[in-house]
Write an enzyme that holds these catalytic residues in place. Structure first.
Site, PDB file in Angstrom:
ATOM      1  N   SER A 101    -113.982  -1.132  -6.895  1.00 21.74           N
ATOM      2  CA  SER A 101    -115.257  -1.008  -6.198  1.00 21.74           C
ATOM      3  C   SER A 101    -116.117  -0.133  -7.070  1.00 21.74           C
ATOM      4  O   SER A 101    -115.679   0.894  -7.541  1.00 21.74           O
ATOM      5  CB  SER A 101    -115.072  -0.329  -4.858  1.00 21.74           C
ATOM      6  OG  SER A 101    -113.901  -0.792  -4.291  1.00 21.74           O
ATOM      7  N   CYS A 102    -117.328  -0.571  -7.281  1.00 18.12           N
ATOM      8  CA  CYS A 102    -118.101   0.137  -8.299  1.00 18.12           C
ATOM      9  C   CYS A 102    -119.177   0.983  -7.669  1.00 18.12           C
ATOM     10  O   CYS A 102    -120.279   1.065  -8.150  1.00 18.12           O
ATOM     11  CB  CYS A 102    -118.686  -0.864  -9.256  1.00 18.12           C
ATOM     12  SG  CYS A 102    -118.998  -2.430  -8.494  1.00 18.12           S
ATOM     13  N   VAL A 103    -118.897   1.580  -6.500  1.00 16.85           N
ATOM     14  CA  VAL A 103    -119.922   2.435  -5.910  1.00 16.85           C
ATOM     15  C   VAL A 103    -119.841   3.842  -6.483  1.00 16.85           C
ATOM     16  O   VAL A 103    -118.898   4.179  -7.138  1.00 16.85           O
ATOM     17  CB  VAL A 103    -119.817   2.477  -4.385  1.00 16.85           C
ATOM     18  CG1 VAL A 103    -120.231   1.155  -3.805  1.00 16.85           C
ATOM     19  CG2 VAL A 103    -118.443   2.883  -3.931  1.00 16.85           C
TER      20      VAL A 103
ATOM     21  N   THR B 296    -122.875  -0.304 -10.324  1.00 21.78           N
ATOM     22  CA  THR B 296    -122.915   1.149 -10.225  1.00 21.78           C
ATOM     23  C   THR B 296    -123.449   1.501  -8.849  1.00 21.78           C
ATOM     24  O   THR B 296    -123.728   0.600  -8.051  1.00 21.78           O
ATOM     25  CB  THR B 296    -123.779   1.760 -11.359  1.00 21.78           C
ATOM     26  OG1 THR B 296    -123.748   3.190 -11.259  1.00 21.78           O
ATOM     27  CG2 THR B 296    -125.209   1.278 -11.288  1.00 21.78           C
TER      28      THR B 296
END
Lengths: 103, 412
Positions: A101-103, B296
């Site tokens: 998860s790229c948060v 991101t």
């Protein structure tokens, strides 16, 4: 990086047991990893795995939601096929990287 | 006359309008901003409203205060983008032609995507704090709430401001401690992630912090529905979490306009080159901020760092050069941890949050992955910086590219 013997093949895996190189994957490798996860692969499992590999190859990010919209299974069904952490476990069996998860 | 159109006048769109109006000649370039709302919200401030630290008036200003002169502003809904025709159709039939288009329409909460969420308990015992209305309602609710199970839950990934739910539970811990009823409030954080945060080193630090505050983390919980009668969250693998008060981050999706334009993925986020910020579909469409699908955080700091890269690439392409500026996914987030302290994380596509000092190596004044008073002051000061420097597109003493200077490589 480490080499691991799976189904008579030497494959390159990371610390969590995910294949580093999806091209080293074949059905025997999938069966073996699935066994380690306590899963016996059915045709439905293979359909999901194929979808995962194709989507990964196209460079798209995989999500549980996306699998649920794939037409192969819904989210509930996905959980039933790969109990616990469906995307993490199915990705491992499909020989693609661990979903991040790229948060 | 050449035309540049910016869709969305939030953090990202406003910054770009300011940067570009300064750089592009008024005789050659017409710049137009389209937004349906007239109020600009300082969204990082929403977090403080439920606890009475901020009120509505602390986070609202008129959008028009931040657009530079010489920019045409249209307050209207957008019907769709017709990329092949280089034009945007607005509601009411107005047509905007463009040479370059910047899409900065952000992300919105969609509570209706989760079955049962907007049922009878919605706004009574179930709230969100990602909208001004939700944050204000929650403030009212907390004033008289006498305690019980308080659950902070995340519905879907990705969502705006990944650290906000962690901050929320920390501030709730402080709020109910000061009220003298902390022993009557059980606080849990329910998340589809495998832990408190996505990256391992920050997760280890934050898990420890939450544990020390007696806040439960329930990981790997992917919400299927809300059962209003039993007052439980139900996951897809049929686990249940009980609540007396539920604060939720609803499913986040990009604008419907993106879907109507055929530009979005399954959550209406726009497939975007994560380095150049150009749309994958059209060379003259760029995407900034939460509207894109770049891997991101959806956060103002990301929009800010990315705006510098986008500015450079737009100037490159306008002047016929290749897109040489590359975004590294830089994010920088202050994390309020309660009782006047805060933590700070700084990371990008490749490097996860690491301990150290920021922005000056070895000096700080801010501590990375450390819980300090100074970090809290940083967060409080930031509101002023946001209104007076950031939105106006002025320089901040922080580089767009993340730096390893001041960071320590550690292993778990």
């Amino acid at each position: 990086m480490a080499n691991k013997e799976i189904a008579g093949k030497t494959v390159d895996v990371n610390a969590d047991g995910y294949l580093n190189n999806p091209s080293q994957w074949d059905k025997d490798v999938a069966i073996e990893i699935a066994k380690e996860e306590g899963i016996e692969l059915s045709n439905k499992h293979y359909e999901v795995i194929e979808f995962l590999r194709k989507t990964h190859e196209s460079g798209e990010t995989l999500t549980i939601r996306k699998v649920g919209k794939s037409g192969i299974t819904d989210i509930k069904g996905f959980y039933e096929l790969f109990p616990g952490g469906p995307l993490k476990i199915s990705s491992k069996i499909a020989g693609i990287p661990k979903p991040s998860s790229c948060v | 006359m050449r035309k540049l159109v910016i869709l969305g006048g939030g953090t990202a769109g406003t910054m770009m309008a300011n940067k570009l109006r300064k750089a592009l000649s008024r005789d050659e370039w017409e710049i137009t901003v389209v937004d349906k709302h007239r109020t600009h919200y300082y969204q990082p401030g929403f977090l403080f409203i439920p606890f009475g630290i901020y009120n509505r008036s602390d986070v609202e200003k008129s959008k028009s205060d931040f657009f530079p002169s010489g920019v045409k502003v249209i307050y209207s809904d957008i019907d769709k983008i017709e990329g092949e025709e280089n034009r945007v159709l607005l509601d009411g039939g107005q047509v905007l032609h463009y040479d370059f288009l910047i899409v900065a329409t952000g992300t919105q909460t969609r509570p209706e995507e989760t079955p049962g969420l907007t049922d009878k308990l919605w706004k009574k015992e179930i709230f969100d704090f990602y909208t001004i209305e939700g944050a204000v309602d929650l403030q009212k609710f907390f004033k008289t709430w006498e305690g019980g199970k308080l659950v902070m839950a995340i519905s879907e990934l990705p969502y705006k401001c990944p650290v906000a739910p962690i901050e929320f539970v920390c501030l709730a811990d402080e709020f109910f401690t000061r009220k003298g009823i902390r022993d009557k409030v059980e606080i849990s954080l329910v998340t589809p992630l495998p832990g408190a945060f996505t990256k391992p080193i920050a997760t280890a630090m934050l898990s420890e912090l939450l544990k020390s505050k007696n806040i439960n983390v329930i990981p790997d919980f992917y919400i299927e529905r809300v059962d209003n009668d039993k007052k439980v969250l139900v996951s897809y693998d049929q686990r249940e979490v009980e609540f007396d008060a539920l604060t939720i981050v609803p499913v986040n999706m990009g604008a419907d306009m993106v879907e109507r334009s055929g530009l979005g993925d399954d959550l209406n986020f726009i497939p975007t080159n994560k380095f150049t910020l150009q749309s994958e579909k059209f060379e003259n469409i760029f995407v900034l901020g939460d509207a894109s699908n770049i891997p991101t955080s959806k956060a103002g700091s990301v929009a800010h760092f990315a705006s510098e890269i986008l500015f450079e690439n737009l100037m490159n392409t306008i002047e016929g050069r290749p897109l040489t500026a590359k975004f590294d996914g830089h994010a920088n987030c202050y994390i309020e941890t309660g009782f006047g302290k805060g933590a700070l994380i700084d990371f990008n596509y490749e490097t996860e949050p690491l301990p150290g000092t920021f922005p000056l190596p070895g000096i700080g004044p801010f501590g990375l992955l450390k819980n300090t008073k100074m970090n809290h002051y940083g967060k409080i000061m930031f509101r002023w910086i946001y209104w007076h420097i950031l939105l106006k597109g002025k320089e901040l003493p922080v580089e767009a590219d993340m730096t390893m200077a001041g960071k320590k490589r550690v292993s778990l």
